[in-house]
Each structure stands twice: as structure tokens, then as C-alpha cells.
Write a protein that holds these residues in place. Structure first.
Motif, mmCIF file in Angstrom:
data_model
loop_
_atom_site.group_PDB
_atom_site.id
_atom_site.type_symbol
_atom_site.label_atom_id
_atom_site.label_comp_id
_atom_site.label_asym_id
_atom_site.label_seq_id
_atom_site.Cartn_x
_atom_site.Cartn_y
_atom_site.Cartn_z
ATOM 1 N N ASN A 2 -10.191 -4.072 -10.330
ATOM 2 C CA ASN A 2 -8.965 -4.341 -9.586
ATOM 3 C C ASN A 2 -8.692 -3.233 -8.560
ATOM 4 O OD1 ASN A 2 -7.606 -2.178 -10.853
ATOM 5 N ND2 ASN A 2 -6.925 -3.473 -12.518
ATOM 6 N N TYR A 3 -7.767 -3.505 -7.671
ATOM 7 C CA TYR A 3 -7.477 -2.578 -6.575
ATOM 8 C C TYR A 3 -6.948 -1.243 -7.085
ATOM 9 C CZ TYR A 3 -8.253 -6.550 -3.530
ATOM 10 O OH TYR A 3 -8.823 -7.607 -2.884
ATOM 11 N N ARG A 4 -6.148 -1.263 -8.140
ATOM 12 C CA ARG A 4 -5.610 -0.013 -8.703
ATOM 13 C C ARG A 4 -6.750 0.871 -9.195
ATOM 14 N NH1 ARG A 4 -0.867 2.652 -10.793
ATOM 15 N NH2 ARG A 4 -1.747 4.538 -11.630
ATOM 16 N N ILE A 7 -8.526 2.411 -6.227
ATOM 17 C CA ILE A 7 -7.732 3.505 -5.653
ATOM 18 C C ILE A 7 -7.854 4.754 -6.518
ATOM 19 C CG2 ILE A 7 -5.367 4.266 -5.152
ATOM 20 C CD1 ILE A 7 -4.822 1.322 -4.257
ATOM 21 N N ASP A 8 -7.779 4.586 -7.843
ATOM 22 C CA ASP A 8 -7.938 5.729 -8.756
ATOM 23 C C ASP A 8 -9.311 6.376 -8.588
ATOM 24 O OD1 ASP A 8 -5.389 5.542 -9.887
ATOM 25 O OD2 ASP A 8 -6.061 4.208 -11.490
ATOM 26 N N ILE A 33 1.011 5.177 -1.460
ATOM 27 C CA ILE A 33 0.514 5.525 -2.791
ATOM 28 C C ILE A 33 1.062 6.899 -3.147
ATOM 29 C CG2 ILE A 33 -1.537 5.904 -4.197
ATOM 30 C CD1 ILE A 33 -3.052 4.197 -2.027
ATOM 31 N N VAL A 41 -2.352 9.056 -9.406
ATOM 32 C CA VAL A 41 -1.548 7.981 -8.834
ATOM 33 C C VAL A 41 -0.415 7.644 -9.789
ATOM 34 C CG1 VAL A 41 -1.562 5.578 -8.075
ATOM 35 C CG2 VAL A 41 -3.521 7.038 -7.582
ATOM 36 N N ILE A 44 2.175 2.631 -6.648
ATOM 37 C CA ILE A 44 1.633 2.024 -5.432
ATOM 38 C C ILE A 44 2.694 1.053 -4.943
ATOM 39 C CG2 ILE A 44 -0.187 0.611 -4.419
ATOM 40 C CD1 ILE A 44 -2.018 1.612 -6.686
ATOM 41 N N HIS A 48 -1.202 -3.998 -3.726
ATOM 42 C CA HIS A 48 -2.241 -2.990 -3.924
ATOM 43 C C HIS A 48 -3.365 -3.119 -2.898
ATOM 44 C CE1 HIS A 48 -1.139 -2.087 -8.399
ATOM 45 N NE2 HIS A 48 -0.112 -2.008 -7.577
#
Length: 80
Positions: A2-4, A7-8, A33, A41, A44, A48
Motif C-alpha cells: 500500500n501507499y503508506r 512512503i515509510d 506527510i 511518519v 498523511i 495517500h
């Protein structure tokens, strides 16, 4: 992935390739963010995917981080 999670992973990779932690935090914040004092993080804002797209645009200020972020995105199988 997933997008989260992407990003992490981008953040984790970025922390390894740059010493410009304040500039990195500012770029993430400008992208919607929020990071805590430990460079994790926390929030967000909004969608996302939109935050990830904004982050990639804003990472132009740190070229080496942008290159590593593109690799993370490719490994995740995402297209933006």
C-alpha cells in the motif's frame, strides 16, 4: 504494497542516503506527510497516493533521495 508502506520505505531509504534531515523533513511536510522528532511518519493528510505523487515532485530538491525513492516505487510495482 500500500501507499503508506511505500512512503515509510522511502523515508527509511532516504535517511540512509542523505545527511540533510531537516530538508528531508521539510519536503515531507510540504508533501502533506508529517514526521515526528524521530523521523517517523505520523500523519498523511488526504489521499495517500496524492501525497506520494507530491512527495516525488518535491524530492527534486534532493536528487539522490529521489533516485532511491523511484527504486522503492518500482520494487513495489506502483506506477504514478
Amino acid at each position: 504494497m500500500n501507499y503508506r508502506a511505500v512512503i515509510d520505505e522511502i523515508l527509511a531509504t532516504a535517511l540512509k542516503v542523505t545527511l540533510e534531515k531537516e530538508q528531508l523533513a521539510a519536503i515531507f511536510k510540504k508533501s502533506g506527510i508529517n514526521l515526528d522528532a524521530d523521523m517517523r511518519v505520523t500523519v498523511i493528510r488526504g489521499d495517500h497516493k496524492a501525497a506520494l505523487v507530491a512527495l516525488m515532485q518535491n524530492l527534486s530538491e534532493l536528487a539522490v533521495v529521489k533516485i532511491s525513492a523511484k527504486q522503492v516505487i518500482r520494487r513495489a510495482g506502483l506506477t504514478l
